[in-house]
Write a protein that holds these residues in place. Structure first.
Motif, short mmCIF file in Angstrom:
data_model
loop_
_atom_site.label_atom_id
_atom_site.label_comp_id
_atom_site.label_asym_id
_atom_site.label_seq_id
_atom_site.Cartn_x
_atom_site.Cartn_y
_atom_site.Cartn_z
N SER A 87 0.84 -1.20 0.00
CA SER A 87 0.00 0.00 0.00
C SER A 87 0.88 1.24 0.00
O SER A 87 1.48 1.57 1.02
CB SER A 87 -0.91 0.02 1.23
OG SER A 87 -1.56 1.28 1.33
N TYR A 122 -5.69 1.15 5.84
CA TYR A 122 -5.19 0.77 4.52
C TYR A 122 -5.34 -0.73 4.25
O TYR A 122 -4.81 -1.25 3.28
CB TYR A 122 -3.72 1.18 4.39
CG TYR A 122 -3.50 2.60 4.84
CD1 TYR A 122 -3.75 3.67 3.98
CD2 TYR A 122 -3.10 2.88 6.15
CE1 TYR A 122 -3.60 4.98 4.40
CE2 TYR A 122 -2.95 4.19 6.57
CZ TYR A 122 -3.19 5.23 5.70
OH TYR A 122 -3.05 6.54 6.13
N ASP A 124 -7.83 -2.67 3.28
CA ASP A 124 -8.47 -3.12 2.04
C ASP A 124 -7.48 -3.08 0.88
O ASP A 124 -7.45 -4.00 0.06
CB ASP A 124 -9.69 -2.24 1.71
CG ASP A 124 -10.86 -2.53 2.62
OD1 ASP A 124 -10.86 -3.58 3.31
OD2 ASP A 124 -11.79 -1.69 2.66
N GLU A 125 -6.68 -2.05 0.83
CA GLU A 125 -5.69 -1.92 -0.25
C GLU A 125 -4.50 -2.85 -0.03
O GLU A 125 -4.02 -3.48 -0.95
CB GLU A 125 -5.20 -0.47 -0.31
CG GLU A 125 -4.15 -0.20 -1.35
CD GLU A 125 -3.68 1.25 -1.33
OE1 GLU A 125 -2.54 1.48 -1.75
OE2 GLU A 125 -4.44 2.12 -0.90
N GLY A 127 -4.16 -5.52 2.07
CA GLY A 127 -4.45 -6.94 2.26
C GLY A 127 -3.62 -7.62 3.33
O GLY A 127 -3.13 -6.99 4.28
N LYS A 131 -1.21 -6.41 6.66
CA LYS A 131 -1.57 -6.92 7.99
C LYS A 131 -0.39 -7.66 8.61
O LYS A 131 -0.15 -7.56 9.82
CB LYS A 131 -2.80 -7.82 7.91
CG LYS A 131 -4.08 -7.06 7.61
CD LYS A 131 -5.25 -8.01 7.46
CE LYS A 131 -6.49 -7.24 7.01
NZ LYS A 131 -7.60 -8.16 6.72
#
Length: 152
Positions: A87, A122, A124-125, A127, A131
């Motif tokens: 991201s 961030y 969602d972008e 992924g 994480k």
């Protein structure tokens, strides 16, 4: 500008309050001792202090005394590359900050937003890759905090 910093410091003098996604650790250490231990521990955990800023040092230079506070931006290049690979937008959050504040009784507090919390907007972008970076950094920051604030 100095008046704003002085006003903010007076309003928030004392212990930083616990909030969601933060780690807040009150200590018996003095402000200067906690600053020095944090600097040493960050290095020993193979992380870097990328930035630092202190309104209290700025106020002192202007002849005004306010409680000690210092913000450290902590990060490492391999994490930066992985974060940006998942991201680019999350890059605005690096380095992740650790905050040392002086309490009214002369002790100091270490606080920081957990890296996974910092990167959550961030997700969602970024992924699973982002994480994963957040989780790894959570563990490193927790070790830094534990070692810095322990009475050993």
């Amino acid at each position: 500008m100095a008046a704003v910093f002085i006003g903010l410091s007076a309003a928030s003098a004392g212990t930083v309050k616990t909030r969601a996604g933060w780690a807040v650790i009150d200590t018996r250490q003095s402000f200067q001792a906690l600053v020095e231990r944090l600097e040493a521990t960050v290095k020993s955990e193979k992380m870097g202090i990328v930035t630092s800023a202190s309104a209290s040092e700025g106020a002192k230079a202007a002849g005004v005394a306010i409680p000690g506070n210092k913000v450290f931006g902590v990060f490492r290049n391999d994490f930066a590359r992985r974060m940006l690979g998942s991201s680019v937008a999350a890059g605005i959050e690096a380095p992740i900050r650790m905050y040392v504040t002086e309490n009214q009784d002369g002790t100091a507090t270490l606080s920081y937003k957990k890296p996974s919390t910092v990167f959550a907007p961030y997700a969602d972008e970024g992924g699973d890759a982002l994480k994963s970076v957040g989780a790894e950094l959570d563990a490193i920051f927790a070790r830094i905090a534990e070692r810095t604030t322990s009475d050993k």
